[in-house]
Design a protein around this motif. Structure first.
Motif, mmCIF file in Angstrom:
data_model
loop_
_atom_site.group_PDB
_atom_site.id
_atom_site.type_symbol
_atom_site.label_atom_id
_atom_site.label_comp_id
_atom_site.label_asym_id
_atom_site.label_seq_id
_atom_site.Cartn_x
_atom_site.Cartn_y
_atom_site.Cartn_z
ATOM 1 N N VAL A 165 2.224 -4.549 3.334
ATOM 2 C CA VAL A 165 1.469 -4.534 4.694
ATOM 3 C C VAL A 165 0.889 -5.955 4.906
ATOM 4 O O VAL A 165 0.446 -6.165 6.000
ATOM 5 C CB VAL A 165 0.036 -3.645 4.362
ATOM 6 C CG1 VAL A 165 0.334 -2.360 4.257
ATOM 7 C CG2 VAL A 165 -0.806 -4.136 3.198
ATOM 8 N N LEU A 211 9.336 -6.034 -5.033
ATOM 9 C CA LEU A 211 7.984 -5.772 -5.273
ATOM 10 C C LEU A 211 7.455 -4.393 -4.653
ATOM 11 O O LEU A 211 6.191 -3.927 -5.293
ATOM 12 C CB LEU A 211 7.210 -6.925 -4.668
ATOM 13 C CG LEU A 211 7.329 -8.301 -5.219
ATOM 14 C CD1 LEU A 211 6.638 -9.266 -4.635
ATOM 15 C CD2 LEU A 211 7.544 -8.220 -6.841
ATOM 16 N N MET A 269 0.967 -1.199 0.150
ATOM 17 C CA MET A 269 0.107 -0.092 -0.244
ATOM 18 C C MET A 269 0.819 1.097 0.003
ATOM 19 O O MET A 269 1.946 1.378 0.261
ATOM 20 C CB MET A 269 -0.944 0.021 1.150
ATOM 21 C CG MET A 269 -2.160 -1.153 1.321
ATOM 22 S SD MET A 269 -3.141 -1.074 0.054
ATOM 23 C CE MET A 269 -4.113 0.577 0.308
ATOM 24 N N ARG A 297 -7.718 4.073 -0.397
ATOM 25 C CA ARG A 297 -6.340 4.040 -0.856
ATOM 26 C C ARG A 297 -6.252 2.900 -1.568
ATOM 27 O O ARG A 297 -6.797 1.929 -1.606
ATOM 28 C CB ARG A 297 -5.612 4.089 0.392
ATOM 29 C CG ARG A 297 -5.609 5.382 1.140
ATOM 30 C CD ARG A 297 -4.761 5.448 2.339
ATOM 31 N NE ARG A 297 -3.394 5.801 1.928
ATOM 32 C CZ ARG A 297 -2.738 6.985 1.530
ATOM 33 N NH1 ARG A 297 -3.613 7.969 1.570
ATOM 34 N NH2 ARG A 297 -1.567 6.978 1.194
ATOM 35 N N ILE A 298 -5.437 3.044 -2.861
ATOM 36 C CA ILE A 298 -5.320 2.036 -3.645
ATOM 37 C C ILE A 298 -3.763 1.588 -3.672
ATOM 38 O O ILE A 298 -2.876 2.223 -3.995
ATOM 39 C CB ILE A 298 -5.632 2.439 -5.204
ATOM 40 C CG1 ILE A 298 -7.122 2.932 -5.123
ATOM 41 C CG2 ILE A 298 -5.599 1.329 -5.932
ATOM 42 C CD1 ILE A 298 -7.773 3.542 -6.480
ATOM 43 N N GLY A 299 -3.656 0.426 -3.356
ATOM 44 C CA GLY A 299 -2.224 -0.324 -3.522
ATOM 45 C C GLY A 299 -2.250 -1.619 -4.533
ATOM 46 O O GLY A 299 -3.355 -1.704 -5.278
ATOM 47 N N LYS A 300 -1.176 -2.797 -4.158
ATOM 48 C CA LYS A 300 -1.291 -3.515 -5.126
ATOM 49 C C LYS A 300 -1.401 -4.868 -4.402
ATOM 50 O O LYS A 300 -0.871 -4.952 -3.353
ATOM 51 C CB LYS A 300 0.111 -3.419 -5.843
ATOM 52 C CG LYS A 300 0.331 -2.379 -7.029
ATOM 53 C CD LYS A 300 1.573 -2.339 -7.544
ATOM 54 C CE LYS A 300 2.217 -1.072 -7.922
ATOM 55 N NZ LYS A 300 3.609 -0.586 -7.948
ATOM 56 N N ARG A 301 -1.698 -5.939 -5.198
ATOM 57 C CA ARG A 301 -1.569 -7.089 -4.678
ATOM 58 C C ARG A 301 -0.919 -8.138 -5.770
ATOM 59 O O ARG A 301 -1.488 -8.201 -6.761
ATOM 60 C CB ARG A 301 -3.168 -7.706 -4.591
ATOM 61 C CG ARG A 301 -3.425 -9.155 -4.015
ATOM 62 C CD ARG A 301 -5.039 -9.535 -4.457
ATOM 63 N NE ARG A 301 -5.062 -10.959 -4.311
ATOM 64 C CZ ARG A 301 -5.577 -11.563 -3.153
ATOM 65 N NH1 ARG A 301 -5.658 -11.062 -1.825
ATOM 66 N NH2 ARG A 301 -5.661 -12.944 -3.053
ATOM 67 N N PHE A 302 0.252 -8.554 -5.087
ATOM 68 C CA PHE A 302 0.789 -9.479 -5.962
ATOM 69 C C PHE A 302 0.491 -10.885 -5.577
ATOM 70 O O PHE A 302 0.559 -11.307 -4.309
ATOM 71 C CB PHE A 302 2.611 -9.459 -5.857
ATOM 72 C CG PHE A 302 2.986 -8.031 -6.065
ATOM 73 C CD1 PHE A 302 2.822 -7.012 -5.260
ATOM 74 C CD2 PHE A 302 3.477 -7.939 -7.342
ATOM 75 C CE1 PHE A 302 3.273 -5.726 -5.720
ATOM 76 C CE2 PHE A 302 3.849 -6.558 -7.638
ATOM 77 C CZ PHE A 302 3.849 -5.625 -6.831
#
Lengths: 91, 91
Positions: free
Chosen positions: A76, A67, A9, A38-43
Protein backbone atom coordinates in the motif's frame (compact mmCIF):
# COMPACT_ATOMS: atom_id res chain seq x y z
CA UNK A 1 22.07 5.31 4.92
CA UNK A 2 18.61 6.11 3.52
CA UNK A 3 15.74 4.26 5.17
CA UNK A 4 13.07 2.59 3.06
CA UNK A 5 9.64 1.76 4.46
CA UNK A 6 7.32 -0.70 2.72
CA UNK A 7 3.74 -1.09 4.02
CA UNK A 8 1.84 -4.28 3.24
CA UNK A 9 -1.82 -4.87 4.11
CA UNK A 10 -4.13 -7.87 3.72
CA UNK A 11 -6.35 -7.39 0.65
CA UNK A 12 -9.63 -5.62 1.40
CA UNK A 13 -11.72 -8.59 0.22
CA UNK A 14 -10.04 -11.00 2.62
CA UNK A 15 -11.01 -11.63 6.22
CA UNK A 16 -8.38 -10.52 8.71
CA UNK A 17 -9.03 -12.67 11.80
CA UNK A 18 -6.29 -10.94 13.84
CA UNK A 19 -7.82 -7.56 13.01
CA UNK A 20 -11.33 -8.84 13.80
CA UNK A 21 -10.14 -10.05 17.22
CA UNK A 22 -8.52 -6.68 17.88
CA UNK A 23 -11.72 -4.85 16.90
CA UNK A 24 -13.63 -7.03 19.36
CA UNK A 25 -11.09 -6.43 22.13
CA UNK A 26 -11.23 -2.65 21.60
CA UNK A 27 -15.02 -2.77 21.81
CA UNK A 28 -14.97 -4.81 25.04
CA UNK A 29 -12.42 -2.40 26.54
CA UNK A 30 -14.64 0.61 25.91
CA UNK A 31 -13.14 1.77 22.62
CA UNK A 32 -16.06 0.81 20.38
CA UNK A 33 -15.66 3.93 18.25
CA UNK A 34 -12.65 2.29 16.59
CA UNK A 35 -13.89 -0.16 14.00
CA UNK A 36 -12.79 -2.51 11.26
CA UNK A 37 -9.20 -2.93 12.45
CA UNK A 38 -6.91 -4.50 9.86
CA UNK A 39 -3.37 -5.53 10.64
CA UNK A 40 -0.60 -5.47 8.07
CA UNK A 41 3.18 -5.33 8.10
CA UNK A 42 5.66 -2.51 8.05
CA UNK A 43 9.14 -3.30 6.69
CA UNK A 44 11.95 -0.87 7.45
CA UNK A 45 15.37 -1.31 5.91
CA UNK A 46 18.49 0.61 4.99
CA UNK A 47 19.87 0.84 1.48
CA UNK A 48 23.52 1.15 0.60
CA UNK A 49 24.42 4.13 -1.57
CA UNK A 50 22.25 6.65 -3.35
CA UNK A 51 18.56 6.04 -3.98
CA UNK A 52 18.34 6.30 -7.76
CA UNK A 53 15.30 5.54 -9.91
CA UNK A 54 16.82 2.10 -10.53
CA UNK A 55 17.00 1.45 -6.78
CA UNK A 56 13.37 2.52 -6.38
CA UNK A 57 12.39 0.15 -9.18
CA UNK A 58 14.28 -2.62 -7.36
CA UNK A 59 12.50 -1.75 -4.09
CA UNK A 60 9.14 -2.05 -5.87
CA UNK A 61 10.12 -5.42 -7.29
CA UNK A 62 11.33 -6.67 -3.87
CA UNK A 63 8.13 -5.34 -2.24
CA UNK A 64 5.90 -7.09 -4.77
CA UNK A 65 7.79 -10.37 -5.10
CA UNK A 66 9.55 -10.99 -1.78
CA UNK A 67 8.07 -8.87 1.00
CA UNK A 68 4.43 -9.44 0.10
CA UNK A 69 2.27 -12.28 -1.16
CA UNK A 70 0.23 -10.84 -4.05
CA UNK A 71 -2.49 -13.48 -3.59
CA UNK A 72 -3.50 -12.18 -0.19
CA UNK A 73 -1.70 -8.85 0.31
CA UNK A 74 -1.28 -5.44 -1.29
CA UNK A 75 1.77 -3.20 -1.09
CA UNK A 76 0.00 0.00 0.00
CA UNK A 77 2.93 2.40 0.38
CA UNK A 78 6.66 2.73 -0.22
CA UNK A 79 8.65 5.65 1.12
CA UNK A 80 12.30 6.74 1.20
CA UNK A 81 13.31 8.72 4.30
CA UNK A 82 9.65 9.54 4.88
CA UNK A 83 8.90 10.69 1.33
CA UNK A 84 6.33 8.51 -0.50
CA UNK A 85 7.60 7.09 -3.77
CA UNK A 86 4.68 4.83 -4.65
CA UNK A 87 1.31 3.77 -3.39
CA UNK A 88 -1.40 1.40 -4.47
CA UNK A 89 -3.18 4.04 -6.53
CA UNK A 90 -0.06 5.17 -8.37
CA UNK A 91 1.14 1.74 -9.42
CA UNK B 1 -15.25 7.56 8.23
CA UNK B 2 -11.72 8.83 8.93
CA UNK B 3 -8.98 6.22 8.76
CA UNK B 4 -6.36 5.98 11.50
CA UNK B 5 -3.01 4.29 10.93
CA UNK B 6 -0.80 3.21 13.83
CA UNK B 7 2.71 1.93 13.09
CA UNK B 8 4.45 -0.27 15.64
CA UNK B 9 8.05 -1.47 15.35
CA UNK B 10 10.21 -3.77 17.50
CA UNK B 11 12.50 -1.70 19.72
CA UNK B 12 15.88 -0.89 18.13
CA UNK B 13 17.82 -2.67 20.87
CA UNK B 14 15.97 -5.95 20.35
CA UNK B 15 16.85 -8.64 17.85
CA UNK B 16 14.23 -9.09 15.14
CA UNK B 17 14.70 -12.69 13.94
CA UNK B 18 12.02 -12.38 11.24
CA UNK B 19 13.75 -9.25 9.91
CA UNK B 20 17.16 -10.93 10.09
CA UNK B 21 15.85 -13.87 8.06
CA UNK B 22 14.40 -11.47 5.49
CA UNK B 23 17.72 -9.58 5.25
CA UNK B 24 19.47 -12.91 4.61
CA UNK B 25 16.91 -13.93 1.99
CA UNK B 26 17.27 -10.60 0.16
CA UNK B 27 21.05 -11.03 0.13
CA UNK B 28 20.82 -14.57 -1.24
CA UNK B 29 18.38 -13.41 -3.93
CA UNK B 30 20.77 -10.73 -5.17
CA UNK B 31 19.41 -7.76 -3.25
CA UNK B 32 22.32 -7.36 -0.82
CA UNK B 33 22.11 -3.57 -0.98
CA UNK B 34 19.05 -3.74 1.28
CA UNK B 35 20.20 -4.23 4.84
CA UNK B 36 19.02 -4.43 8.43
CA UNK B 37 15.39 -5.28 7.64
CA UNK B 38 13.08 -4.88 10.63
CA UNK B 39 9.46 -5.96 10.54
CA UNK B 40 6.73 -4.24 12.51
CA UNK B 41 2.98 -3.93 12.33
CA UNK B 42 0.65 -1.49 10.67
CA UNK B 43 -2.83 -1.13 12.16
CA UNK B 44 -5.52 0.53 10.05
CA UNK B 45 -8.94 1.27 11.49
CA UNK B 46 -11.92 3.54 11.03
CA UNK B 47 -13.23 5.89 13.68
CA UNK B 48 -16.84 6.88 14.13
CA UNK B 49 -17.53 10.61 14.09
CA UNK B 50 -15.21 13.58 14.05
CA UNK B 51 -11.53 13.24 15.01
CA UNK B 52 -11.22 15.68 17.89
CA UNK B 53 -8.18 16.18 20.13
CA UNK B 54 -9.87 13.88 22.65
CA UNK B 55 -10.18 11.14 20.02
CA UNK B 56 -6.50 11.56 19.11
CA UNK B 57 -5.60 11.26 22.80
CA UNK B 58 -7.67 8.06 22.94
CA UNK B 59 -5.91 6.71 19.84
CA UNK B 60 -2.54 7.34 21.51
CA UNK B 61 -3.67 5.53 24.63
CA UNK B 62 -5.00 2.56 22.61
CA UNK B 63 -1.78 2.49 20.55
CA UNK B 64 0.40 2.47 23.68
CA UNK B 65 -1.66 0.14 25.85
CA UNK B 66 -3.51 -2.24 23.54
CA UNK B 67 -1.98 -2.27 20.06
CA UNK B 68 1.65 -2.39 21.19
CA UNK B 69 3.67 -4.05 23.93
CA UNK B 70 5.84 -1.31 25.45
CA UNK B 71 8.40 -3.84 26.68
CA UNK B 72 9.43 -4.87 23.18
CA UNK B 73 7.80 -2.40 20.78
CA UNK B 74 7.60 1.31 20.02
CA UNK B 75 4.66 3.16 18.48
CA UNK B 76 6.58 4.97 15.74
CA UNK B 77 3.79 6.85 13.97
CA UNK B 78 0.09 7.67 14.17
CA UNK B 79 -1.76 9.33 11.32
CA UNK B 80 -5.34 10.36 10.54
CA UNK B 81 -6.30 10.17 6.87
CA UNK B 82 -2.61 10.26 5.97
CA UNK B 83 -1.73 13.26 8.15
CA UNK B 84 0.76 12.47 10.96
CA UNK B 85 -0.52 13.35 14.43
CA UNK B 86 2.29 11.88 16.51
CA UNK B 87 5.56 10.07 16.15
CA UNK B 88 8.18 8.64 18.43
CA UNK B 89 10.17 11.88 18.55
CA UNK B 90 7.16 14.06 19.33
CA UNK B 91 5.78 12.00 22.19
Amino acid sequence: MPTIVVDVMPKAELLDPQGKATTGALDRLGHGKFQNVRIGKRFEFAVEGEVTDAVIAEVRQVADEILSNAVIEDVVAISVDGVPVADGAAR
